[in-house]
Design an enzyme around this catalytic site. Structure first.
Site, short mmCIF file in Angstrom:
data_model
loop_
_atom_site.label_atom_id
_atom_site.label_comp_id
_atom_site.label_asym_id
_atom_site.label_seq_id
_atom_site.Cartn_x
_atom_site.Cartn_y
_atom_site.Cartn_z
N GLU A 150 18.73 66.64 9.55
CA GLU A 150 19.57 66.53 8.37
C GLU A 150 20.35 67.83 8.08
O GLU A 150 21.53 67.79 7.78
CB GLU A 150 18.62 66.24 7.20
N LYS B 298 14.04 66.35 8.38
CA LYS B 298 14.55 67.58 7.74
C LYS B 298 15.40 68.36 8.72
O LYS B 298 16.48 68.83 8.38
CB LYS B 298 13.40 68.48 7.25
N ASN C 116 32.87 55.21 -8.92
CA ASN C 116 31.80 55.33 -7.92
C ASN C 116 31.39 53.92 -7.54
O ASN C 116 31.29 53.07 -8.41
CB ASN C 116 30.55 56.00 -8.51
N GLY C 117 31.06 53.70 -6.26
CA GLY C 117 30.63 52.36 -5.85
C GLY C 117 31.60 51.77 -4.85
O GLY C 117 32.46 52.48 -4.31
N HIS D 208 4.27 57.26 27.19
CA HIS D 208 4.87 55.93 27.34
C HIS D 208 6.40 56.02 27.35
O HIS D 208 7.07 55.00 27.16
CB HIS D 208 4.38 55.00 26.23
N CYS E 180 29.57 59.87 -4.78
CA CYS E 180 30.59 60.32 -5.73
C CYS E 180 30.00 60.70 -7.09
O CYS E 180 28.94 60.21 -7.47
CB CYS E 180 31.60 59.21 -5.96
N GLU F 139 8.88 63.26 9.01
CA GLU F 139 9.58 63.95 7.92
C GLU F 139 10.13 65.31 8.41
O GLU F 139 11.25 65.69 8.07
CB GLU F 139 8.63 64.12 6.72
N ARG G 1 25.48 66.09 -5.02
CA ARG G 1 25.40 64.68 -4.64
C ARG G 1 26.10 64.41 -3.32
O ARG G 1 25.91 63.36 -2.71
CB ARG G 1 26.03 63.81 -5.74
N TRP H 42 33.13 60.77 -2.20
CA TRP H 42 32.42 60.70 -0.92
C TRP H 42 33.02 59.49 -0.21
O TRP H 42 32.80 58.35 -0.63
CB TRP H 42 30.93 60.52 -1.18
N LYS I 81 23.33 63.03 -1.83
CA LYS I 81 22.00 63.13 -2.42
C LYS I 81 21.49 61.77 -2.88
O LYS I 81 20.39 61.36 -2.52
CB LYS I 81 22.04 64.11 -3.61
C1 AGP Z 1 15.87 63.13 2.41
O1 AGP Z 1 15.93 64.45 2.77
C2 AGP Z 1 17.09 62.38 2.36
N1 AGP Z 1 18.14 63.09 1.73
C3 AGP Z 1 17.03 60.88 2.15
O2 AGP Z 1 16.35 60.36 3.24
C4 AGP Z 1 16.41 60.33 0.84
O3 AGP Z 1 15.04 60.56 0.82
C5 AGP Z 1 16.72 58.83 0.75
O4 AGP Z 1 18.10 58.65 0.67
C6 AGP Z 1 16.04 58.14 -0.40
O5 AGP Z 1 16.45 58.66 -1.63
P1 AGP Z 1 15.61 58.40 -2.94
O6 AGP Z 1 14.28 59.00 -2.79
O7 AGP Z 1 16.42 59.03 -4.04
O8 AGP Z 1 15.54 56.90 -3.11
#
Ligand code: AGP
Length: 607
Positions: A487, A484, A97-98, A503, A2, A480, A27, A72, A602
């Site tokens: 995601e 990506k 937020n929270g 395996h 949020c 990674e 975000r 969110w 985000k």
């Molecule tokens: C990465 O593409 C993600 N959006 C996510 O895994 C992110 O790296 C993770 O939430 C950690 O965030 P930070 O680096 O702000 O702590």
């Protein structure tokens, strides 16, 4: 997660609220809303869609005091009735937020007092609680009393219909900033929302409550004492959060990597030797005592930590463990006071990483280092030592330039540790410094492969699954790449160390399962080639990201992308770039929302 924007000014603040929310869209959110105080009434506008829709709906709204929010969903489905602001009896409005953990109990108590709930959110209890204390006349005191009843995390903004020039805001566990203008003030969950109106900012501390008026503001700490907090001048500029010539922020941020790396490495590359002081003055006394390293992080940041483990153990000869922050914080571990606890975070506000750091400190870890992209973030402030990555604002939910700059920072940590432990002679140090200086140019060359990768991406558009393979320090890079892809393109992707293939996962390989392999020219190359044969023999389609000297031939079902050069220990940084581009172009093929993928946020500021 949020986003919050609030403003009190002697002009119509509706467009400031809406523009601020647009800046916070990255975000992640599913609905949006705002409330203004006008003629002693609360005027609320909400939308279950995008902020642009909220902008249209509020085009004729006028107010000089207001709060706004992108939601969110946590408690209650995304819908207009659950969108913030939430109100109590047309007098109090709140954005939050929270997560309020004891909201059910509070809801029962407030219902018994006659309050009616119109949403499924935890936030609505805050509005009613403040209302229940407001009879005493002070919005500040009513808010402080309400906050003392809450268990959980919050950043809030509060206004009252009969208080036309005052906004109350508070934070605990979620970020919130105060923007200081001339005769006007603002609050927001991050700086990008405030750049339109001011660069002067106060980073509110954990537990702070601020009473914001037109001409002044007063901050109270968690004990209720009036406190002064420093006003910082933000180094961000509006251009750095503009899209410019690019189609998406993710594409822009991928292309910003040469500059982001150069900025992060600037101080080191301009000097002739590496010193612990780049991590803070106390590093000179702390680093020589360190016996091992514990890295705590989530998601992409955790992947950079996994690469660093290979570097730290091989180059510096120092034992290193990497843990998922959300697991570490809840398990019983055996602390060693000589451990350096390294947290890695783009935002510096990730709830799990922050909680893991606080947990580590509570078990006796005093040596803490943050590698982070946001100055003054909670994780930075909780750590003794710090190295700021200078990637600039990262808006795309998928982390790109934050990751490669984290790797650069971790490589510096490796070299400093190696030097302190007598494992880096002057010649090798100069060689590494030379390679670091060359890194931005090397990344630039990889970016030139973009058209080829865009072509390759077409093969993935109608696939539902993909496997990513890597070995050694390139296994986390494969992980990674898989993260990506899943995601932003929603293709199910998993990464395996290539040796694990037979395996289990080999059973999945057929013509419908593209297999992406990170294949640098290193000591594990021959073994990797055998693994690739295993895939080919099962009819799998291979996409190999190879170095110039890798010598794997293109053939039917084997697509090769030749990297321009081999970068030795820095190779994981170069090999990240094509995987980012691959995910980006597959997402374009599939037409997904690249910068704001579904269900993701985000900054993950709640657990
Ligand atoms: C990465 O593409 C993600 N959006 C996510 O895994 C992110 O790296 C993770 O939430 C950690 O965030 P930070 O680096 O702000 O702590």
């Amino acid at each position: 997660m949020c986003g919050i924007v609030g403003a009190v000014a002697k002009r119509n603040i509706v467009s400031i609220l809406v523009n601020g929310l647009l800046r916070l869209e990255y975000r992640g959110y599913d609905s949006a809303g705002l409330v203004v105080v006008h003629d002693a009434k609360l005027e609320r506008v909400r939308s279950a869609g995008r902020v642009a829709e909220l902008g249209q709906k509020s085009a004729n709204t006028y107010g000089e005091l207001g709060i706004a929010h992108t939601r969110w969903a946590t408690h209650g489905v995304p819908s207009e009735r659950n969108a913030h602001p939430h109100m109590s009896r047309d007098l109090i409005a709140v954005v939050h937020n929270g997560i309020i953990e004891n909201y059910e109990e509070l809801r029962t108590e407030l219902t018994a007092q006659g309050y009616e709930f119109t949403s499924d959110t935890d936030t609505e209890v805050i509005a009613h609680l403040i209302h229940s204390h407001y009879a005493q006349g002070s919005l500040l005191i009513a808010t402080q009393m309400a906050l003392s009843q809450l268990v959980g995390a919050y950043a809030i903004g509060v206004v009252a219909a009969d208080n036309p020039h005052q906004l109350i805001a508070a934070r605990k566990g979620s970020p919130l900033l105060l923007g200081v203008g001339v005769g006007e003030h603002f609050v927001a969950s991050d700086m990008s929302a405030l750049l339109q109106v001011t660069k002067n900012v106060v980073y509110l501390e954990e537990g702070d409550v601020v009473e914001v008026n037109l001409a002044n503001y007063r901050i109270f700490d968690q004990l209720g004492n009036s406190v002064q907090r420093q006003v910082h001048v933000s180094e961000l500029d509006n251009d750095s959060v503009e899209l410019g010539e690019y189609q998406h922020y993710m594409q822009k941020e991928i292309h910003e990597q040469p500059q982001a790396l150069a900025n992060t490495l600037e101080s080191v590359c301009n000097s002739q030797s590496l010193v612990p002081g780049i991590f803070g003055a106390e590093a000179n006394t702390i680093f020589p005592q360190v016996e091992n390293i514990l890295i705590l992080a989530c998601g992409t940041s955790n992947h950079s930590g996994q690469v660093a483990k290979y570097w730290l153990e091989e180059i510096a000869g120092i034992p290193c463990n990497v843990e998922i922050a959300s697991e570490y914080r809840y398990r019983t571990s055996v602390p060693n006071p000589k451990t350096l606890v390294v947290t890695i975070s783009q935002s510096g506000e990730t709830a799990d990483t922050l909680a893991a750091l606080i947990h580590a400190k509570s078990t006796g870890h005093a040596f803490t280092l943050a590698i982070c992209n946001v100055p003054e973030s909670a994780i930075i402030r909780q750590s003794k030592l710090r190295l700021l990555t200078r990637a600039g604002p990262e808006i795309g939910v998928a982390s790109t330039k934050a990751f490669t700059t984290q790797l650069a920072a971790l490589f510096l940590l490796t070299l400093v540790m190696a030097k302190l432990r007598g494992r880096l002679d002057a010649e090798r140090e100069q060689q590494f410094l030379h390679e670091l200086r060359h890194l931005p140019a090397a990344v630039q060359k990889v970016l030139a492969l973009e058209p080829k990768i865009a072509e390759m991406a077409k093969h993935f558009a109608n696939k539902h699954h993909a496997l990513f393979l890597g070995r050694g320090m390139h296994f986390p890079i494969a992980a990674e790449g898989a993260l990506k892809l899943k995601e932003i393109s929603y293709i199910h992707a998993e990464a395996y160390p290539a040796g694990e293939l037979k395996h289990g996962p080999l059973a999945l390989v057929d013509a419908d399962m593209p297999v992406v392999s990170v294949a640098p020219n290193d000591t594990l190359l021959e073994k990797l080639k055998s693994n690739l044969q295993e895939v080919k023999a099962r009819g799998g389609e291979l996409f190999v990201f190879a170095d110039a000297e890798t010598h794997i031939k293109e053939s039917e079902g084997v697509h090769i992308l030749q990297m321009p050069e081999h970068a030795g220990f820095l190779s994981p940084i170069l090999h990240t770039i094509p995987l980012q581009l691959l995910a980006y172009y597959v997402a374009l093929e599939k037409g997904t929302d690249v910068d704001k993928p579904r269900n993701l946020a985000k900054s993950v500021t709640v657990e």
